[in-house]
Enzyme design. Structure first.
Site, PDB file in Angstrom:
ATOM      1  N   ASP A 286      84.937  -5.108 -20.253  1.00 24.66           N
ATOM      2  CA  ASP A 286      84.837  -6.567 -20.287  1.00 24.66           C
ATOM      3  C   ASP A 286      83.380  -7.007 -20.194  1.00 24.66           C
ATOM      4  O   ASP A 286      82.526  -6.310 -19.640  1.00 24.66           O
ATOM      5  CB  ASP A 286      85.672  -7.202 -19.169  1.00 24.66           C
TER       6      ASP A 286
ATOM      7  N   GLU B  26      86.030  -5.857 -14.368  1.00 20.40           N
ATOM      8  CA  GLU B  26      84.885  -5.737 -13.470  1.00 20.40           C
ATOM      9  C   GLU B  26      84.098  -7.028 -13.319  1.00 20.40           C
ATOM     10  O   GLU B  26      83.597  -7.339 -12.239  1.00 20.40           O
ATOM     11  CB  GLU B  26      83.951  -4.630 -13.976  1.00 20.40           C
TER      12      GLU B  26
END
Length: 377
Positions: A68, A133
């Site tokens: 991400d 994350e």
């Protein structure tokens, strides 16, 4: 276009704004399965996770990271399409090239080269990847995946987190730990009233002021050889309406600690509560432990990384615990030697995020050399 930049081109093309993976992990899993890795998805709600392993016995070295990325902001401020890798004068531009799809591309390329060079090496090579994350869903990512691996009896010996640890050139800084992060949301009730009649009201701002003065002037600790002193910052205060003639009836305050190994979350909670008790206040406090501090200040992994950096850039790396939190905080508590080694962090989360082709090649070579030291030598 080199093999690494082709992989990076593919990864950047997935608009994986946290917590969406947008196809990155499918790409990575297919890549690794073609090399002979066994892959298992460990998805959890909106967050995608997977673990991959090559080999059956021996020490397990895992490369950890995230697919991400943070939002791009105003696209008009970018000089390039943030989700299309573009090279200009040896620099590669795109959202996530440094944080951290560049590292992922190096990991994938290194894995292919390593297995081709050492098809029957005496150890195990793994990947632990999440799409959770960068955002608030981090608890659905690496912590969840580590719990699942523990339930399966999978024990990681060494872990390299590919976060952009470097300052000026790849390898000049290795993160050997991170501070802990503890947040609090505090609610204090008072009694709303007219400013002309303060005796009929109870102003929570006045009530909390001496507590804040005490907390903001407090020396929490002196740090140690690896960590700076613990820091507390107030991040939010809200006290109700905007009318200038009203004493507010309630107060909401947020604060955050970044703390060293000299403290625990419980020791910090106790000191905050004691400060309120000392001033005869009983607020409602909602605590959130974002991660405990961790430290890898010795061990085979760290020595291998230090030697590798020395061989490739001619100087030993700075060993640091500075910066924010990383997913290493969820891996280290399982007894794993954890370090962070990645690209230069100068442009992460910014418009026109970039890395150099030279740094990519250096990082891939370093990853390969570390694998040789840990799994071959």
């Amino acid at each position: 276009m080199t093999d690494i930049t082709q992989i990076l081109t593919d990864l950047i093309g997935f608009p994986s704004i946290t917590p969406e993976d947008a196809g990155c992990q499918k790409y990575m899993i297919q890549f690794l399965e073609q090399l002979g890795f066994t892959c298992q998805q460990l998805n959890n709600g909106p967050v995608s996770n997977f673990f991959a392993c090559y080999g059956k016995i021996g020490p397990l070295l895992v490369f950890a990271g995230h697919t991400d990325v943070v939002p791009v902001g105003e696209v008009s401020k970018w000089d390039t399409d943030p989700f299309s890798l573009e090279e200009k004068n040896g620099m590669l531009y795109g959202r996530g090239v440094a944080d951290m799809k560049g590292s992922l591309a190096c990991m994938l390329h290194m894995a292919r080269r390593f297995i081709k060079t050492y098809p029957s090496f005496p150890g195990r090579l793994g990947f632990l990847i999440t799409s959770g994350e960068e955002g608030d869903e981090f608890n659905l990512g690496t912590p969840y995946a580590m719990q699942k691996l523990e339930q399966q009896g999978i024990v990681i010996d060494y872990c390299i987190v590919g976060e952009p640890s470097s300052s000026l050139k790849t390898g000049d800084v290795i993160k050997i730990g991170r501070r802990g992060s503890l947040s609090a949301k505090i609610h204090l009730s008072g009694k709303q009233g007219h400013v002309a009649y303060p005796h009929l009201a109870d102003n929570p701002i006045h009530r909390i002021s001496p507590v804040l003065a005490e907390l903001t002037s407090m020396q929490w600790d002196n740090g140690n050889a690896y960590f700076p002193p613990t820091s507390m910052q107030i991040t939010y205060i809200h006290c109700g309406g905007h009318a200038g003639n009203i004493i507010p009836g309630e107060l909401n305050l947020h604060l955050n600690f970044r703390y060293s190994t000299e403290q625990t979350d419980e020791s910090l909670k106790t000191r905050v509560i004691n400060a309120f008790t000392h001033h005869k206040l009983n607020p409602t406090i909602e605590w959130r432990l974002n991660g405990e501090p961790f430290l890898t200040n010795k061990g085979i992994l760290l020595e291998s990384c230090k030697q590798t950096v020395l061989e490739h850039i001619g100087t030993l790396p700075e060993l640091s615990t500075s910066g924010g939190t990383s997913d290493g905080r969820f891996i280290a508590p399982y007894g794993v030697e954890v370090i962070e080694l990645g690209l230069v962090n100068a442009t992460i989360h910014q418009v026109n995020e970039c890395t150099s082709l030279q740094d990519l090649n250096t990082l891939e070579t370093m990853y390969f050399s570390i694998c040789e030291k840990l799994l071959i030598d």
